[in-house]
Structures are given as structure tokens and as C-alpha cells.
Design a protein around this motif. Sequence first.
Motif, PDB file in Angstrom:
ATOM      1  N   TRP A  56       0.846  -1.202   0.000  1.00 40.84           N
ATOM      2  CA  TRP A  56       0.000   0.000   0.000  1.00 40.84           C
ATOM      3  C   TRP A  56       0.883   1.256   0.000  1.00 40.84           C
ATOM      4  O   TRP A  56       0.658   2.177  -0.772  1.00 40.84           O
ATOM      5  CB  TRP A  56      -0.924  -0.027   1.218  1.00 40.84           C
ATOM      6  CG  TRP A  56      -1.788   1.184   1.359  1.00 40.84           C
ATOM      7  CD1 TRP A  56      -3.009   1.396   0.787  1.00 40.84           C
ATOM      8  CD2 TRP A  56      -1.503   2.358   2.127  1.00 40.84           C
ATOM      9  NE1 TRP A  56      -3.499   2.627   1.155  1.00 40.84           N
ATOM     10  CE2 TRP A  56      -2.595   3.237   1.979  1.00 40.84           C
ATOM     11  CE3 TRP A  56      -0.432   2.743   2.934  1.00 40.84           C
ATOM     12  CZ2 TRP A  56      -2.640   4.483   2.600  1.00 40.84           C
ATOM     13  CZ3 TRP A  56      -0.474   3.979   3.553  1.00 40.84           C
ATOM     14  CH2 TRP A  56      -1.572   4.831   3.379  1.00 40.84           C
ATOM     15  N   TRP A  57       1.911   1.236   0.839  1.00 42.92           N
ATOM     16  CA  TRP A  57       2.822   2.381   0.915  1.00 42.92           C
ATOM     17  C   TRP A  57       3.574   2.561  -0.412  1.00 42.92           C
ATOM     18  O   TRP A  57       3.703   3.683  -0.906  1.00 42.92           O
ATOM     19  CB  TRP A  57       3.812   2.202   2.068  1.00 42.92           C
ATOM     20  CG  TRP A  57       4.740   3.358   2.209  1.00 42.92           C
ATOM     21  CD1 TRP A  57       4.492   4.549   2.828  1.00 42.92           C
ATOM     22  CD2 TRP A  57       6.074   3.438   1.694  1.00 42.92           C
ATOM     23  NE1 TRP A  57       5.600   5.365   2.728  1.00 42.92           N
ATOM     24  CE2 TRP A  57       6.579   4.712   2.047  1.00 42.92           C
ATOM     25  CE3 TRP A  57       6.881   2.560   0.985  1.00 42.92           C
ATOM     26  CZ2 TRP A  57       7.860   5.116   1.694  1.00 42.92           C
ATOM     27  CZ3 TRP A  57       8.155   2.971   0.641  1.00 42.92           C
ATOM     28  CH2 TRP A  57       8.628   4.236   0.998  1.00 42.92           C
ATOM     29  N   ILE A  92     -12.697  -5.242  -3.342  1.00 41.70           N
ATOM     30  CA  ILE A  92     -11.752  -6.118  -4.031  1.00 41.70           C
ATOM     31  C   ILE A  92     -10.585  -6.501  -3.103  1.00 41.70           C
ATOM     32  O   ILE A  92      -9.921  -7.512  -3.309  1.00 41.70           O
ATOM     33  CB  ILE A  92     -11.246  -5.470  -5.354  1.00 41.70           C
ATOM     34  CG1 ILE A  92     -10.573  -6.507  -6.271  1.00 41.70           C
ATOM     35  CG2 ILE A  92     -10.262  -4.351  -5.085  1.00 41.70           C
ATOM     36  CD1 ILE A  92     -11.519  -7.393  -6.972  1.00 41.70           C
ATOM     37  N   LEU A  93     -10.367  -5.712  -2.054  1.00 40.71           N
ATOM     38  CA  LEU A  93      -9.308  -6.022  -1.092  1.00 40.71           C
ATOM     39  C   LEU A  93      -9.558  -7.338  -0.363  1.00 40.71           C
ATOM     40  O   LEU A  93      -8.638  -7.928   0.193  1.00 40.71           O
ATOM     41  CB  LEU A  93      -9.137  -4.886  -0.083  1.00 40.71           C
ATOM     42  CG  LEU A  93      -8.421  -3.650  -0.608  1.00 40.71           C
ATOM     43  CD1 LEU A  93      -8.566  -2.491   0.364  1.00 40.71           C
ATOM     44  CD2 LEU A  93      -6.953  -3.951  -0.873  1.00 40.71           C
ATOM     45  N   LEU A 107      -1.212  -3.015  -3.799  1.00 43.47           N
ATOM     46  CA  LEU A 107      -0.407  -1.915  -4.332  1.00 43.47           C
ATOM     47  C   LEU A 107      -1.307  -0.852  -4.963  1.00 43.47           C
ATOM     48  O   LEU A 107      -1.149   0.343  -4.696  1.00 43.47           O
ATOM     49  CB  LEU A 107       0.588  -2.446  -5.366  1.00 43.47           C
ATOM     50  CG  LEU A 107       1.503  -1.401  -5.972  1.00 43.47           C
ATOM     51  CD1 LEU A 107       2.742  -1.241  -5.111  1.00 43.47           C
ATOM     52  CD2 LEU A 107       1.885  -1.772  -7.382  1.00 43.47           C
ATOM     53  N   VAL A 108      -2.257  -1.286  -5.758  1.00 41.53           N
ATOM     54  CA  VAL A 108      -3.165  -0.362  -6.445  1.00 41.53           C
ATOM     55  C   VAL A 108      -4.013   0.415  -5.433  1.00 41.53           C
ATOM     56  O   VAL A 108      -4.324   1.582  -5.652  1.00 41.53           O
ATOM     57  CB  VAL A 108      -4.050  -1.111  -7.461  1.00 41.53           C
ATOM     58  CG1 VAL A 108      -5.215  -0.263  -7.937  1.00 41.53           C
ATOM     59  CG2 VAL A 108      -3.199  -1.547  -8.642  1.00 41.53           C
ATOM     60  N   SER A 109      -4.348  -0.219  -4.317  1.00 40.54           N
ATOM     61  CA  SER A 109      -5.121   0.518  -3.308  1.00 40.54           C
ATOM     62  C   SER A 109      -4.341   1.731  -2.810  1.00 40.54           C
ATOM     63  O   SER A 109      -4.932   2.770  -2.520  1.00 40.54           O
ATOM     64  CB  SER A 109      -5.512  -0.391  -2.145  1.00 40.54           C
ATOM     65  OG  SER A 109      -4.391  -0.760  -1.382  1.00 40.54           O
ATOM     66  N   GLU A 114      -6.474   4.779  -1.305  1.00 42.26           N
ATOM     67  CA  GLU A 114      -7.468   4.204  -0.387  1.00 42.26           C
ATOM     68  C   GLU A 114      -7.102   4.627   1.037  1.00 42.26           C
ATOM     69  O   GLU A 114      -5.928   4.646   1.393  1.00 42.26           O
ATOM     70  CB  GLU A 114      -7.463   2.672  -0.492  1.00 42.26           C
ATOM     71  CG  GLU A 114      -8.451   1.970   0.390  1.00 42.26           C
ATOM     72  CD  GLU A 114      -9.874   2.207  -0.045  1.00 42.26           C
ATOM     73  OE1 GLU A 114     -10.600   2.903   0.703  1.00 42.26           O
ATOM     74  OE2 GLU A 114     -10.262   1.714  -1.113  1.00 42.26           O
ATOM     75  N   LYS A 115      -8.093   4.966   1.826  1.00 43.00           N
ATOM     76  CA  LYS A 115      -7.840   5.335   3.220  1.00 43.00           C
ATOM     77  C   LYS A 115      -7.214   4.143   3.931  1.00 43.00           C
ATOM     78  O   LYS A 115      -7.701   3.011   3.833  1.00 43.00           O
ATOM     79  CB  LYS A 115      -9.134   5.747   3.903  1.00 43.00           C
ATOM     80  CG  LYS A 115      -9.631   7.077   3.419  1.00 43.00           C
ATOM     81  CD  LYS A 115     -10.845   7.506   4.215  1.00 43.00           C
ATOM     82  CE  LYS A 115     -11.133   8.929   3.934  1.00 43.00           C
ATOM     83  NZ  LYS A 115     -12.167   9.310   3.144  1.00 43.00           N
TER      84      LYS A 115
END
Length: 142
Positions: A56-57, A92-93, A107-109, A114-115
Motif C-alpha cells: 500500500w505504501w 476487491i481487497l 499496491l493499487v489501493s 485508499e484510506k
Amino acid sequence: MIAYLFLFLSAFGAATLLPLQSESVLAGLLVLGEYSIVLLILVATVGNVLGSCLNWWFGMKLELLKNKKWFPISESKLLRAQNLYMQYGSAILFLSWVPIIGDPITLVSGVLKEKFIKFLSIVICAKLLRYIFIYLLYLGIF
């Protein structure tokens, strides 16, 4: 203690964009029968969730990283994951545990900003349920 550390590292690595997996490590430790089942599931879940948090980062920083030679995700996989994310939203997560597509989704989130608390809540549920399912498979329930 070393077994738990090995499980943590394999779960962490498996959740990143590295081609690793942790299910066999967990299954092997379950078969040995020498370790706390609750602790094994907890360690695997924490490691896997933290690996997803790293994705995510990276997604948040993608514009700075995507042209690096070491960056392990192709443009086509990234676009496919982005399309899925845009089509289904943050739900989708719940597929973040699925091999091949799960890592790009996390990764895309980050790419789509995304919060983090929403991301974290869904990913914890998905990863924990996956490891519980592996335990249930070990017991022969499925």
C-alpha cells in the motif's frame, strides 16, 4: 521462537511483490504439532498484513518507484489490478490473499489513495480468514 520468526518473515515476504508463499510454512509447523495454533495464525496474519501495508505504501509512492529497474510489477499487471479495483471498489481487497492478483491489488489501493484504516480493516479480515481456512484444511474439515 525461530519457527515463529521464520513464519513471520515468510508471511511478510509472501504479501509483498516477491514471489514467495507462506501457506506451506504454516502447514509444516501445524504438522509438527509443537507450536501454539493461535500464535501461528496470529504471527502469519500479522506478517502478511504488514507485507500488504508495505505494498500500500509503495502504491502511494508509485510515481517515484515504478521506473526503477528493481520494481517487481509489470505495467500490464498494474493496469489489470487498477481496472479490477476501479470496477469493484475497496471490496476487491477481500481478494488480497489470492496468489498473483492479491499483491497488485494491495499496491493499487495505495496508488488510488485508499484510506489506510479501511485498507487495513479489510486486509486483516481477508488474511486472517485465509490462515484460519488453512488450519481447517489441516484438521480435515474441508
